[in-house]
Design an enzyme around this catalytic site. Structure first.
Site, PDB file in Angstrom:
ATOM      1  N   PHE A   5       9.216 -19.816  30.511  1.00  0.00           N
ATOM      2  CA  PHE A   5       7.945 -20.493  30.261  1.00  0.00           C
ATOM      3  C   PHE A   5       6.741 -19.574  30.391  1.00  0.00           C
ATOM      4  CE2 PHE A   5       7.984 -20.879  34.932  1.00  0.00           C
ATOM      5  CZ  PHE A   5       6.656 -20.623  35.242  1.00  0.00           C
ATOM      6  N   CYS A  45       6.927 -11.765  36.061  1.00  0.00           N
ATOM      7  CA  CYS A  45       7.933 -10.954  36.752  1.00  0.00           C
ATOM      8  C   CYS A  45       7.363  -9.605  37.150  1.00  0.00           C
ATOM      9  CB  CYS A  45       9.172 -10.776  35.885  1.00  0.00           C
ATOM     10  SG  CYS A  45       8.936  -9.690  34.464  1.00  0.00           S
TER      11      CYS A  45
END
Length: 501
Positions: free
Chosen positions: A158, A291
């Site tokens: 997402f 990330c």
């Protein structure tokens, strides 16, 4: 707000199979909502094996002709894709703001990074060239050819609904593969628009790109289907391990990029003008839902030097404004949904009970109509082994760990089970050189808060941040989406007198 209820007029997303938009084979749906307002945007079909079956059938049929298409023609299709994406930059960014929640500037930058991946893949004709070595024996030559793997499934998260699909689609296509895209069920609208734009490119045959929606069931169906040859995935470390284990057990090639807990090491000599902005941008950009986000600040030096570094970071973070991504003055956008905010608040509460000091408290921010807003949060005096210092929280929460020297800082970073990224802030060339040599991560930065490589370089971490031998983007992408075939040939026998057997 992941309930299944929505106003009756809320549209139901379709699948894209065989070059046509078709109703999904699904009995259940999930509602995709605007994180800022909670408004229902679409009903997302929760498809399963039946949907995968028909998409794979169309993909395998289309891939035969696409593989036979000249590589320079396949590359020209990417030229068209690059142009059409460029023409729709702002529209795509707007969909990211609406469906995922990012600020517009952040979303626009994401779209730009996705277009860079297309530009990098446009050079695929060069990267797909093989090798030859003649005369390895009398009349014997060796050749290496690169051929497509076949049908690739791209399962995307997402947090980058434009960029990460474009990490996979263009490279796989130029290499001669068919692609099934399964975007996150939490914010699939931008991926849907990308496929709509792809569908208008004449050079791409019907069925060469498919779009299917769903959650766990459709993912497992992709991992199990015998007609899928390779899986490209980005998500949490736990899910990456599941994807890699299940897909490789079924004989598939896999690149599964997982989570991270990225350390930002701050030495006492760090530039006081540069460092705070870089740390804060890394920790709180996209509400920490990257990330590559720096989620642990490792402050090095004496207590006084550590306090000075923390004050610079805290002051910069205190100036950030949280709110809807669509507001021009917003710095910290909402997290993906109200459930994510609730989970993050629980992590902060638990850390505070454990004696961690909350020096900037984002819990005080108005959660907003969508219940997903959380302000920038800084936690000081975090023990090195505490979960807020070791586990990926995926939110605007920065843990501060204090260590006496660079040795201890490198040891802390190396102790992480992840190895995605580590960055260092210093004016010392010798410290930077040592950091580059010793840091245990795949992507490093020096005086750069988000050390994300450009698309011409591979993107991938180490350890639990990846379950693969090959990363995304760069030369690794062309290697992943092709198989090597070596041919050894003999012509002409041992001389001019003909062949003897």
């Amino acid at each position: 707000m992941s309930d299944v209820t929505a106003p009756p007029a809320t549209r139901v997303l379709q699948s894209f199979v065989g070059g046509r938009w078709v109703d999904a084979l699904a009995d259940e749906h999930r509602v995709s909502r605007d994180p800022a307002t909670g408004a229902a945007l679409a009903r997302v079909p929760l498809s399963g094996a039946a949907e995968v079956d028909r998409a794979v059938a169309a993909a395998r049929e289309a891939q035969v002709a696409w593989r036979a298409t000249a590589p320079q023609v396949r590359a020209r299709a990417l030229y068209r894709l690059r142009d059409v994406l460029d023409a729709h930059r702002e529209e795509l960014a707007g969909l990211v703001v609406q469906d995922m929640g990012k600020t517009f500037d952040d979303a626009l930058a994401e779209v730009g990074r996705g277009i860079e991946s297309v530009e990098a893949a446009m050079g695929g004709v060069h990267h797909l060239k093989g090798q030859t070595l003649e005369g390895i024996g009398t009349g014997v030559d060796a050749e290496l050819h690169r051929q497509p793997v076949g049908v690739v499934a791209a399962i995307t998260p997402f947090n980058f609904p434009v960029m990460i699909p474009l990490w996979f689609l263009p490279y796989a296509l130029v290499a001669g593969n068919a692609v099934l895209l399964k975007p996150s069920e939490q914010d699939p609208l931008a991926s849907e628009r990308i496929v709509q734009l792809l569908a208008g490119i004449d050079e791409l045959p019907a069925g060469i790109v498919s779009l299917v929606h769903g959650a766990h069931d459709v993912v497992n169906a992709l991992l199990d289907h015998p007609g899928i040859d390779a899986i490209s995935f980005v998500g949490s470390a736990r899910t990456a391990r599941h994807v890699a284990t299940r897909a490789t057990g079924n004989g598939k090639r896999v690149q599964a990029l997982g989570g991270a807990k990225n350390a930002m090491i701050v030495l006492p000599d760090a530039d006081p003008r540069l460092m705070p902005a870089q740390v804060v941008g890394s920790a709180f950009g996209a509400a920490g839902q990257r990330c590559m986000a720096g989620s642990v600040a490792v402050l090095v030096g004496t207590a006084e030097e550590q306090d000075r570094s923390l004050a610079l970071i805290r002051d910069a973070a205190s100036a950030l404004r949280s709110g809807p991504g669509g507001d021009a003055g917003t710095d910290v956008c909402p997290v993906i949904d109200a459930a994510a905010r609730e989970r993050l608040v629980g992590e902060i509460d638990a850390a505070e009970r454990d004696g961690v000091r909350v020096v900037l408290d984002g819990r005080a921010a108005d959660a907003g109509p969508g219940g997903a807003n959380l302000g920038a949060t800084i936690l000081d005096a975090v023990p090195a082994e505490h979960r807020v210092a070791t586990e990926e929280l995926f939110g605007p929460v920065l843990a501060v760990v204090r260590v006496p020297d660079l040795d201890a800082a490198l040891a802390f970073a190396a102790a992480s089970r992840y190895g995605n990224s580590t960055v260092l802030f210093t004016e010392s060339g010798s410290a930077a050189r040592r950091f580059r040599y010793e840091a245990d991560a795949g992507m490093l930065g020096v005086n750069v808060g988000v050390a994300a490589p450009i698309a011409w370089m591979p993107f991938g971490g180490w350890n639990d941040s990846i379950d693969a031998d090959l990363s995304a983007n760069g030369e690794d992408a062309f290697r992943f989406y092709t198989r090597q075939k070596v041919v050894t040939t003999r012509w002409g026998g041992s001389g001019g007198g003909g062949m003897r057997f």
